[in-house]
Design a protein around this motif. Structure first.
Motif, PDB file in Angstrom:
ATOM      1  N   ILE A   1       0.838  -1.193   0.000  1.00 53.03           N
ATOM      2  CA  ILE A   1       0.000   0.000   0.000  1.00 53.03           C
ATOM      3  C   ILE A   1       0.875   1.245   0.000  1.00 53.03           C
ATOM      4  O   ILE A   1       1.963   1.259   0.571  1.00 53.03           O
ATOM      5  CB  ILE A   1      -0.979   0.067   1.192  1.00 53.03           C
ATOM      6  CG1 ILE A   1      -0.233  -0.113   2.519  1.00 53.03           C
ATOM      7  CG2 ILE A   1      -2.061  -0.978   1.042  1.00 53.03           C
ATOM      8  CD1 ILE A   1      -1.091   0.217   3.710  1.00 53.03           C
ATOM      9  N   VAL A   2       0.313   2.266  -0.656  1.00 50.28           N
ATOM     10  CA  VAL A   2       1.019   3.542  -0.701  1.00 50.28           C
ATOM     11  C   VAL A   2       0.360   4.460   0.302  1.00 50.28           C
ATOM     12  O   VAL A   2      -0.876   4.581   0.330  1.00 50.28           O
ATOM     13  CB  VAL A   2       0.930   4.152  -2.116  1.00 50.28           C
ATOM     14  CG1 VAL A   2       1.606   5.519  -2.137  1.00 50.28           C
ATOM     15  CG2 VAL A   2       1.549   3.220  -3.127  1.00 50.28           C
ATOM     16  N   MET A   3       1.143   5.103   1.125  1.00 50.74           N
ATOM     17  CA  MET A   3       0.577   5.989   2.148  1.00 50.74           C
ATOM     18  C   MET A   3      -0.160   7.131   1.464  1.00 50.74           C
ATOM     19  O   MET A   3       0.403   7.806   0.587  1.00 50.74           O
ATOM     20  CB  MET A   3       1.709   6.538   3.036  1.00 50.74           C
ATOM     21  CG  MET A   3       1.180   7.122   4.313  1.00 50.74           C
ATOM     22  SD  MET A   3       2.487   7.350   5.528  1.00 50.74           S
ATOM     23  CE  MET A   3       1.632   8.329   6.735  1.00 50.74           C
ATOM     24  N   PRO A   4      -1.418   7.350   1.823  1.00 52.22           N
ATOM     25  CA  PRO A   4      -2.248   8.296   1.077  1.00 52.22           C
ATOM     26  C   PRO A   4      -1.934   9.763   1.414  1.00 52.22           C
ATOM     27  O   PRO A   4      -1.220  10.051   2.371  1.00 52.22           O
ATOM     28  CB  PRO A   4      -3.655   7.926   1.513  1.00 52.22           C
ATOM     29  CG  PRO A   4      -3.478   7.371   2.883  1.00 52.22           C
ATOM     30  CD  PRO A   4      -2.130   6.717   2.927  1.00 52.22           C
ATOM     31  N   TYR A   5      -2.543  10.659   0.586  1.00 50.48           N
ATOM     32  CA  TYR A   5      -2.455  12.086   0.850  1.00 50.48           C
ATOM     33  C   TYR A   5      -3.508  12.451   1.875  1.00 50.48           C
ATOM     34  O   TYR A   5      -4.626  11.933   1.865  1.00 50.48           O
ATOM     35  CB  TYR A   5      -2.678  12.873  -0.444  1.00 50.48           C
ATOM     36  CG  TYR A   5      -3.025  14.324  -0.207  1.00 50.48           C
ATOM     37  CD1 TYR A   5      -2.024  15.216   0.212  1.00 50.48           C
ATOM     38  CD2 TYR A   5      -4.329  14.784  -0.359  1.00 50.48           C
ATOM     39  CE1 TYR A   5      -2.347  16.529   0.463  1.00 50.48           C
ATOM     40  CE2 TYR A   5      -4.661  16.089  -0.109  1.00 50.48           C
ATOM     41  CZ  TYR A   5      -3.645  16.972   0.302  1.00 50.48           C
ATOM     42  OH  TYR A   5      -3.963  18.282   0.559  1.00 50.48           O
ATOM     43  N   ARG A   6      -3.134  13.363   2.732  1.00 53.51           N
ATOM     44  CA  ARG A   6      -4.102  13.816   3.737  1.00 53.51           C
ATOM     45  C   ARG A   6      -3.768  15.241   4.100  1.00 53.51           C
ATOM     46  O   ARG A   6      -2.617  15.543   4.452  1.00 53.51           O
ATOM     47  CB  ARG A   6      -3.978  12.907   4.986  1.00 53.51           C
ATOM     48  CG  ARG A   6      -5.179  12.958   5.901  1.00 53.51           C
ATOM     49  CD  ARG A   6      -6.363  12.247   5.311  1.00 53.51           C
ATOM     50  NE  ARG A   6      -7.514  12.414   6.166  1.00 53.51           N
ATOM     51  CZ  ARG A   6      -8.773  12.318   5.748  1.00 53.51           C
ATOM     52  NH1 ARG A   6      -8.997  12.004   4.487  1.00 53.51           N
ATOM     53  NH2 ARG A   6      -9.771  12.501   6.572  1.00 53.51           N
ATOM     54  N   LEU A   7      -4.706  16.139   4.008  1.00 54.53           N
ATOM     55  CA  LEU A   7      -4.461  17.538   4.404  1.00 54.53           C
ATOM     56  C   LEU A   7      -4.725  17.665   5.894  1.00 54.53           C
ATOM     57  O   LEU A   7      -5.829  17.375   6.362  1.00 54.53           O
ATOM     58  CB  LEU A   7      -5.390  18.463   3.610  1.00 54.53           C
ATOM     59  CG  LEU A   7      -5.294  19.942   3.967  1.00 54.53           C
ATOM     60  CD1 LEU A   7      -3.943  20.512   3.502  1.00 54.53           C
ATOM     61  CD2 LEU A   7      -6.442  20.722   3.363  1.00 54.53           C
ATOM     62  N   LEU A   8      -3.677  18.072   6.630  1.00 52.95           N
ATOM     63  CA  LEU A   8      -3.859  18.216   8.071  1.00 52.95           C
ATOM     64  C   LEU A   8      -3.958  19.697   8.419  1.00 52.95           C
ATOM     65  O   LEU A   8      -3.221  20.517   7.860  1.00 52.95           O
ATOM     66  CB  LEU A   8      -2.682  17.590   8.817  1.00 52.95           C
ATOM     67  CG  LEU A   8      -2.559  16.069   8.688  1.00 52.95           C
ATOM     68  CD1 LEU A   8      -1.325  15.572   9.433  1.00 52.95           C
ATOM     69  CD2 LEU A   8      -3.814  15.395   9.190  1.00 52.95           C
ATOM     70  N   PRO A   9      -4.848  20.065   9.283  1.00 51.91           N
ATOM     71  CA  PRO A   9      -4.979  21.478   9.645  1.00 51.91           C
ATOM     72  C   PRO A   9      -3.766  21.948  10.447  1.00 51.91           C
ATOM     73  O   PRO A   9      -3.082  21.131  11.060  1.00 51.91           O
ATOM     74  CB  PRO A   9      -6.250  21.482  10.507  1.00 51.91           C
ATOM     75  CG  PRO A   9      -6.343  20.103  11.042  1.00 51.91           C
ATOM     76  CD  PRO A   9      -5.732  19.198  10.026  1.00 51.91           C
ATOM     77  N   PRO A  10      -3.471  23.270  10.423  1.00 55.70           N
ATOM     78  CA  PRO A  10      -2.315  23.784  11.161  1.00 55.70           C
ATOM     79  C   PRO A  10      -2.377  23.421  12.630  1.00 55.70           C
ATOM     80  O   PRO A  10      -1.355  23.186  13.255  1.00 55.70           O
ATOM     81  CB  PRO A  10      -2.440  25.304  10.988  1.00 55.70           C
ATOM     82  CG  PRO A  10      -3.336  25.492   9.804  1.00 55.70           C
ATOM     83  CD  PRO A  10      -4.231  24.311   9.735  1.00 55.70           C
ATOM     84  N   SER A  11      -3.579  23.339  13.156  1.00 53.16           N
ATOM     85  CA  SER A  11      -3.708  23.041  14.578  1.00 53.16           C
ATOM     86  C   SER A  11      -3.092  21.692  14.939  1.00 53.16           C
ATOM     87  O   SER A  11      -2.826  21.413  16.097  1.00 53.16           O
ATOM     88  CB  SER A  11      -5.184  23.052  14.984  1.00 53.16           C
ATOM     89  OG  SER A  11      -5.871  22.072  14.256  1.00 53.16           O
ATOM     90  N   ALA A  12      -2.924  20.817  13.902  1.00 52.93           N
ATOM     91  CA  ALA A  12      -2.338  19.507  14.167  1.00 52.93           C
ATOM     92  C   ALA A  12      -0.885  19.644  14.625  1.00 52.93           C
ATOM     93  O   ALA A  12      -0.326  18.728  15.209  1.00 52.93           O
ATOM     94  CB  ALA A  12      -2.411  18.632  12.922  1.00 52.93           C
TER      95      ALA A  12
END
Ligand code: ADP
Ligand code: MG
Lengths: 503, 272
Positions: A264-275
């Protein structure tokens, strides 16, 4: 049938036209020759038969080729699609010629009238009926093996009767992102429990611009064998989502040991700045639906049980109300009780007429009517069966009242008993056995009818059966059929027992 | 004492079944009514307890005109008049005991009788009646399981339960063979002699008439054509016989007096 078969007839006056002319006339208009040969009825009958058969054939041909124009095109298309129509047409032609020949014969004869031609008429009608009915014995045989599997499901539906409670089992392994250079433990083997291992144990997600992320080798151990597992992710802020690859959700198949391996290829994920910045823990998951615990009655089985109970009660309530209302009605419909005066006699005829009309309408039709009035459900079924029961029982009851022996009535009256005592001691003992017998008979019918009254929305198991058949759920339908069969069998036994006791 | 005065019955269809019939029956009499089939015997008996309403005339019983009674009064009189039928008229599916007990209905309040439970003293009485007629062992059988002779005895027991002053018997032995006929008539005779019950009975066979009747009346086409004592009937002449039974009737049997029977129903009357 032999052509020499004739029906005896009065000798006729000689024909008005010579035989050849009669034949010619019958070619112009079938039957005309016979009519002029002084066999008017024969001519009319043949004309009528020929015209009816011709009309029916024309209708069937047009029906077989509805979009074509022009007689020849229509006929060619129709005969091509349904060769049997050609046979019909040939029979009609044969009849046409035979009528002409018959006219010739009729004009020559002065007595007797062969009936062979009417055999041909019957055959022609039979052939049309065969075509209209779409009778196709070949199909009956050839489609039998296609029908086999669904029929088997109806015959033995019990796999559908049990089910196992199911639960989603989730096996997880942590992944560090991005890598820090220091070793990260990741998923660890566990004794006696399913677990996931990843290689590597850290990596980077895909980028927004399409740059693929780290490819992991994901291996699962000790999961539910021979079943599917979905691959899911949980990002650092707790959102869960399914792994997609090339536009498809990723599903893996476990082997006999419950193990699997997938890239599996690690997917794209948009994380908020608060992360926040810095390395974070992601989780990769394998999710499986597994059966746990003991087998249970399936939803379908429970529904079928509920509805069969409803069915029996529909039949019972309808019988009960039917008896209750048929009793008084039957007195009005008994001639021996109502012939005292013209007024009562009018009531008698009215009651009889109404009962006959009600009885001639099938319970299913009554159910449709009552569904309109009171809506879908058992009440409509009860009303329908009640109405029909009143009419049927009213007739049977009144007939048994009519056939009672007046002797005992006279004898009890002679002892000084009053009217009600006479009814109690002379009439009731005589009508109880037939009443019981007719009531059981009606109860039988009502339970049977209540199993199908649901087809038109009258409640009971028929509703389920109709629905399952339409959904092609033949196993569930099989359960319903079995329940109906069992109920009717038990009922047969019970009513035979009651009958043996009372009658 | 029963006094019939000018009794006439015309049925709805115009049939004149009784024409101006008058006669008297002193208490304790065994009156036999003879006549051809259709001569009006049944009509006469049924007029007396008003199963049929007479068209005209009076039926005076101890001074009361039964022809005028209605409702409750009529039922009170009816319960003192037992009736026995040619075809027994038992309720076939009920037990013998129940059939006998129905003879008490006229004495019971309606609500009480509807439950089907009779008072103990009535049940006692029913057993006595069955005992007297020799069918106590049949009490719990269904009525239609009994033979004809036994059924007629149930019929008599039912009448007996009414505590009757008078019994009307409409051809009580016409469906029975001659031996049984005697046994039934002997029981009626004992009720007549021992209990003093007046009996009105229609019969077909002359030898039975001679053996049991204390008085005889003859009907012909609804008219009273003969009236006589037991002695009279022994000396009945051919002319009188033809008067009752019509010109074409033949007397059967030989020897002194009339010992034959009228060939009417299937069986012959020459009793063993
Ligand atoms: N219910 C009835 N309606 C009309 N005519 C009747 C009825 N019952 C009897 N009759 C007629 O009355 C006549 C006398 O009958 P019935 O009293 O039965 O004679 P019996 O008992 O002597 O044979 C017969 O002509 C018979 O047809
Ligand atoms: Mg009679």
């Amino acid at each position: 049938m032999s052509l020499k078969h004739t029906v005896p007839e009065e000798p006729r006056a000689p024909s008005l036209v010579p035989p050849a002319v009669a034949a010619l006339l019958s070619l112009l208009l079938p039957g005309l020759g016979q009519a002029l040969a002084r066999s008017l009825r024969r001519g009319l009958l043949l004309l009528f038969s020929f015209a009816t058969l011709g009309g029916l054939l024309a209708w069937r041909i047009r029906l077989a080729a509805p979009r074509d124009e022009g007689a020849v095109a229509i006929a060619r298309k129709a005969f091509h699609l349904q060769p049997f129509l050609l046979f019909n047409a040939l029979l009609l032609l044969l009849l046409y010629l035979w009528i002409a020949w018959d006219a010739w014969q009729t004009a020559r004869r002065t007595e007797g009238a062969p009936v062979g031609i009417f055999a041909l008429v019957l055959v022609a009608f039979f052939a049309v009926g065969w075509q209209v009915g779409g009778i196709d014995p070949v199909r009956f045989v050839t489609q039998l093996d296609e029908a086999g599997p669904p029929l088997m499901r109806v015959l033995w539906p019990w796999e559908r009767a049990i089910e196992y409670p199911q639960e989603v089992q989730i096996v997880k392994a942590p992944i560090l992102s991005p890598c820090t250079g220091e070793p990260f433990a990741g998923g660890q083997p566990k004794e006696g429990e399913p677990y996931l291992l990843t290689d590597p144990t850290c990596g980077n997600p895909s980028e927004q611009d399409g740059t693929p992320g780290t490819t992991f080798t994901l291996r699962g151990f000790g999961l539910e064998p021979n079943s599917e597992a979905e691959i899911w992710w949980e990002d650092p802020i707790g959102n869960e989502f399914r792994q997609r690859q090339e536009g498809e959700y990723v599903t893996v198949q476990t082997d006999a040991q419950g193990n699997f391996e997938v890239q599996i290829v690690m997917p794209y994920r948009l994380l908020p700045p608060s992360a926040g910045e810095g390395p974070k823990i992601w989780t990769v998951e394998a999710r499986q639906v597994v059966s746990v615990g003991k087998p249970q009655a399936s939803k379908e089985l429970k529904l079928a049980i509920e509805k069969i109970i409803e069915t029996i009660f529909i039949g019972m309530m309808a019988t009960f109300f039917g008896i209750l209302l048929a009793l008084p009605v039957s007195f009005f419909a008994a001639r021996n009780l109502m012939s005292a005066s013209p007024f009562t006699l009018v009531i008698y005829y009215l009651t009889r007429a109404v009962l006959n009309v009600i009885r001639s309408i099938e319970p299913l039709i009554w159910a449709i009517i009552f569904v309109i009035v009171v809506g879908l459900g058992p009440f409509a079924g009860i009303l329908a069966l009640t109405v029909h029961s009143i009419a049927a029982l009213g007739k049977l009851y009144s007939e048994s009242i009519e056939s009672i022996d007046p002797g005992p009535i006279e004898a009890i009256q002679a002892t000084g008993a009053n009217w009600i005592q006479t009814v109690r001691y002379a009439v009731v003992p005589q009508i109880i056995p037939p009443f019981v017998s007719f009531t059981i008979y009606r109860w039988d019918i009502n339970i049977r009818m209540s199993t199908i009254i649901g087809f038109v929305g009258g409640g009971g198991i028929g509703f389920l059966l109709a629905q399952w058949i339409r959904l092609l759920d033949y196993r569930a339908a099989g359960i319903a059929v079995w329940f109906i069969a069992i109920t009717v069998a038990i009922l047969d036994y019970v009513s035979a027992e009651i009958r043996a006791r009372f009658v | 004492m029963l006094e019939i005065r000018n009794l006439t019955k015309i049925y709805d269809d115009g049939t004149v079944a009784l024409k101006n019939v008058s006669f008297t029956v002193p208490d304790g009499e065994f009156l036999v009514i003879i006549g051809l089939s259709g001569s009006g015997k049944s009509t006469l008996l049924r007029c007396i307890n008003r199963l049929i309403d007479p068209t005209e005339g009076q039926i005076l019983w101890n001074g009361v005109d039964l022809a005028q009674l209605e409702g409750e009064e009529l039922r009170k009189v009816r319960r003192q008049i037992g009736m026995i039928f040619q075809h027994f008229n038992l309720v076939k599916r009920s037990s013998v005991l129940t059939n006998v007990l129905t003879g008490r209905l006229g004495y019971l309040p309606t609500w009480r009788s509807l439950t089907g439970r009779f008072p103990p003293e009535d049940i006692q009485r029913a057993w006595q009646a069955l005992e007297r007629l020799g069918i106590a062992d049949q009490a719990h059988k269904r009525a239609d399981e009994l033979s004809g002779g036994q059924q007629q005895r149930v019929g008599i027991a039912r009448a007996l339960m009414q505590d009757p002053k008078m019994i009307l018997a409409d051809e009580p032995v016409a469906s029975l063979d001659p031996v049984l006929a005697h046994s039934i008539l002997q029981r009626l005779e004992s009720l007549n002699r021992e209990d003093g019950i007046t009996v009105l009975c229609s019969l077909h066979y002359l030898d039975l008439v001679q053996r049991y009747a204390t008085r005889v009346i003859g009907l012909r086409q609804g008219e009273l054509v003969y009236e006589g004592s037991r002695e009279d009937i022994r000396q009945m002449t051919d002319a009188q016989f033809k008067e009752i039974y019509g010109e074409e009737a033949e007397r059967i049997g030989a020897g002194g007096g009339i010992t034959g029977s009228i060939e009417e129903h299937s069986a012959r009357g020459g009793a063993a």
